[in-house]
Design an enzyme around this catalytic site. Sequence first.
Site, PDB file in Angstrom:
ATOM      1  CB  CYS A  54      -0.841   0.037   1.277  1.00  0.00           C
ATOM      2  SG  CYS A  54      -1.895  -1.390   1.466  1.00  0.00           S
ATOM      3  NE  ARG A  57       4.291   1.928  -1.496  1.00  0.00           N
ATOM      4  CZ  ARG A  57       5.451   1.331  -1.367  1.00  0.00           C
ATOM      5  NH1 ARG A  57       6.427   1.597  -2.190  1.00  0.00           N
ATOM      6  NH2 ARG A  57       5.649   0.456  -0.401  1.00  0.00           N
ATOM      7  CD1 TRP A  70      -3.101  -4.503  -4.781  1.00  0.00           C
ATOM      8  CD2 TRP A  70      -1.664  -5.523  -3.403  1.00  0.00           C
ATOM      9  NE1 TRP A  70      -2.797  -5.724  -5.328  1.00  0.00           N
ATOM     10  CE2 TRP A  70      -1.917  -6.372  -4.505  1.00  0.00           C
ATOM     11  CE3 TRP A  70      -0.794  -5.970  -2.416  1.00  0.00           C
ATOM     12  CZ2 TRP A  70      -1.328  -7.626  -4.644  1.00  0.00           C
ATOM     13  CZ3 TRP A  70      -0.204  -7.208  -2.552  1.00  0.00           C
ATOM     14  CH2 TRP A  70      -0.465  -8.022  -3.661  1.00  0.00           C
ATOM     15  CG  ASN A 122       2.828  -1.170   3.062  1.00  0.00           C
ATOM     16  OD1 ASN A 122       2.237  -2.145   2.618  1.00  0.00           O
ATOM     17  ND2 ASN A 122       3.901  -0.668   2.502  1.00  0.00           N
ATOM     18  N   GLY A 123       1.360  -3.716   5.120  1.00  0.00           N
ATOM     19  CA  GLY A 123       1.892  -4.996   5.569  1.00  0.00           C
ATOM     20  C   GLY A 123       0.780  -5.964   5.867  1.00  0.00           C
ATOM     21  CD  GLU A 178       9.059 -10.464 -18.165  1.00  0.00           C
ATOM     22  OE1 GLU A 178       8.597 -11.087 -17.214  1.00  0.00           O
ATOM     23  OE2 GLU A 178       8.834  -9.243 -18.330  1.00  0.00           O
ATOM     24  CE  LYS A 233       5.952  -7.078 -17.964  1.00  0.00           C
ATOM     25  NZ  LYS A 233       7.033  -7.632 -17.201  1.00  0.00           N
ATOM     26  CD  GLU A 285       2.799  -7.561 -15.309  1.00  0.00           C
ATOM     27  OE1 GLU A 285       2.624  -7.495 -14.085  1.00  0.00           O
ATOM     28  OE2 GLU A 285       3.932  -7.504 -15.812  1.00  0.00           O
ATOM     29  CG  HIS A 338       7.084 -33.668 -24.138  1.00  0.00           C
ATOM     30  ND1 HIS A 338       7.354 -34.985 -24.453  1.00  0.00           N
ATOM     31  CD2 HIS A 338       8.159 -32.960 -24.553  1.00  0.00           C
ATOM     32  CE1 HIS A 338       8.546 -35.077 -25.009  1.00  0.00           C
ATOM     33  NE2 HIS A 338       9.067 -33.839 -25.089  1.00  0.00           N
ATOM     34  CE  LYS A 370       7.360  -1.173 -10.800  1.00  0.00           C
ATOM     35  NZ  LYS A 370       7.469  -1.969 -12.032  1.00  0.00           N
TER      36      LYS A 370
HETATM   37  O1  M6R Z   1      10.335  -5.226  -7.307  1.00  0.00           O
HETATM   38  P1  M6R Z   1      10.638  -6.619  -7.726  1.00  0.00           P
HETATM   39  O2  M6R Z   1      11.472  -6.694  -8.937  1.00  0.00           O
HETATM   40  O3  M6R Z   1      11.205  -7.466  -6.615  1.00  0.00           O
HETATM   41  O4  M6R Z   1       9.232  -7.241  -8.084  1.00  0.00           O
HETATM   42  C1  M6R Z   1       9.081  -8.603  -8.396  1.00  0.00           C
HETATM   43  C2  M6R Z   1       7.739  -8.865  -9.043  1.00  0.00           C
HETATM   44  O5  M6R Z   1       6.704  -8.553  -8.192  1.00  0.00           O
HETATM   45  C3  M6R Z   1       7.579  -8.068 -10.357  1.00  0.00           C
HETATM   46  O6  M6R Z   1       8.596  -8.360 -11.256  1.00  0.00           O
HETATM   47  C4  M6R Z   1       6.232  -8.396 -11.029  1.00  0.00           C
HETATM   48  O7  M6R Z   1       6.236  -9.716 -11.476  1.00  0.00           O
HETATM   49  C5  M6R Z   1       5.948  -7.399 -12.155  1.00  0.00           C
HETATM   50  N1  M6R Z   1       4.600  -6.960 -12.097  1.00  0.00           N
HETATM   51  C6  M6R Z   1       6.146  -7.966 -13.507  1.00  0.00           C
HETATM   52  O8  M6R Z   1       5.940  -7.060 -14.519  1.00  0.00           O
END
Ligand code: M6R
Length: 591
Positions: A2, A28, A71, A97-98, A468, A472, A475, A491, A586
């Site tokens: 958050c 955040r 969040w 936050n937490g 990866e 992208k 998300e 497979h 984020k």
């Molecule tokens: O801040 P970080 O690189 O540790 O974050 C890790 C993941 O949460 C981050 O890469 C997440 O998968 C992204 N949304 C991907 O685009």
Amino acid sequence: MCGIIGYWNLKKEAFPILLESLKKLEYRGYDSFGFATLSNTQLFVEKQVGKVSSAKCQELPGKVGIAHTRWATHGKVTEKNTHPHTDCSGKIAVVHNGVIENFQELKINLSKKNYEFLSETDTEILPYLIEENLKQGTFRDAVIKTGSILKGRNSFVVLNSETKEMIAFRNGSPLIVGVAKENTTSEVFIASDIQAFLDKTKKVMYLDDNQIAIIKENPEFYDVKTKKKIEKRLIEIALDAEEAEKGDYAHYMLKEIMEQKETLIRAINQDDKDLMHVAQEINNAKGVFFIGCGTAARVCHTAEYIFSKVADKHVNFIPASEFENYKHFLLPETLVIAVSQSGETADVLDALKIAKQKGSRIISIVNAPESSVDKISDYAFLINAGPEKAVASTKATTSQIAVILLLAYACAGKLREGNRLLVDVAGEVNDMLNPRYDEHVKKLAEKIYQKENIFIIGRGLNYPMALESAIKIMEVSYIHAQGFAGGELKHGPIALIEKATPVIALVANDEVKNEIISNAIGVKSRGAYIIGVAPENNQVFDYWIKTPDVEEVASSIVNLIPMQLLAYHLGILKDHDVDYPRSLAKSVTVK
Ligand code: M6R
């Protein structure tokens, strides 16, 4: 995860400043938001569901206040669950936050004392605990006592209208104090991220774990365990507020993709001596573990291939959230290399805590300076990508890969060669990021955005890049996307291929080039629509996105660029908020 902001001053109204700062923290968490201000001895609270950037808010009075953008972790996205949460008398307001891991037990105890809970959050126990602890001591003691019994990674800021005090507690998520002084007036900020107040001041003091800060004209810091005062110096940070703005771009994500024209060069601008020193440690280590989460985990996965190909060296990749299972392999001579953009990901920090306990050395590749990962590391390579605000990581990813490449070349005693390669790659990326290239990728997005599934295949280091690319696409477009090792499709997953299912093949000019083309031919014969991301065209491709013919190990960087653009355009065509996709945040500061 958050965003928290607190503001204290004697002259200006707090609300407009809190509102502006909160907008900067929206990345955040953006489920809901709220404010509490203090005027005379009265607390004023406002909460709303939705994004603060698009909301109309009623201004609250007072020169002191706190605010929060949420969040959701515990409890649905409702106004009742939105922070700040207040005590029974409405004199204490808390933003948090937490995740309070022992909140159920603490809640039961409070219920026995007749506290009634209005929300489903773990946070609501905080104002009640403080209220309860205030019966036996000062506000400061009550905050310390409350913070000290919490399990998990937690930070919070409390406003007390009776004593007119604001106190911040940190044990986990970041909190930074900023002080702006002009003539005789002071403004004091406390926030989860410097970005919240960077346009007002660059003078900061970092609150560390198990410390509290009393937010007032001259902020005071105390150790939670010893209760002793801690002297901190104001540090002037060299960050530019404008760097974190969107400028002329419609979205942060696009801006950050385009910034890769410069960020790669910034990433490889590392000290050769440090690279050589860490390379030597890698060569001498009894076990090297690359750890990270999400996209950073895919970067760590690529590191396995990079080190194998460049330095003939085996390194291990473990998703940080699974690292605990490998702890018995850790020795003082083991090296744990954490990759993280934010430097605040809870799973990464927990893994590093285990590494510390085992006495292993910690190296990190991190974007956020002074972040928790940076601080816990024995040595940190800062990638210097500048603030990455879009939830989808782009520029940080390619910069992390660049630093890993440098390290691998340094391990092989060929640092200069690695440097030359990366300078060339940075030039190629600069050339790729032009409007015509973007338009070509956008056209592909227009062809496939209504599809339900997209598959991405790659071999060698383009296998983790396929994974990866799928992250992208998922998300930001919410289209089901899945990455596979090219050879694995037959497979089982090939059963999912139907007529016109898009399959993207990430190809490099490498020894497995023919195999990945064969895999593409295999799925084409089942009706797939083949998109080739490759240096050369091939008759199997129905759509070709040209990538520069760089050395195989650097293909992970150049092949990612069109995939980032594709994800962006798919998200836009789907009419999604690409910067703030649903359910995401984020940096994930909870486990
Ligand atoms: O801040 P970080 O690189 O540790 O974050 C890790 C993941 O949460 C981050 O890469 C997440 O998968 C992204 N949304 C991907 O685009």
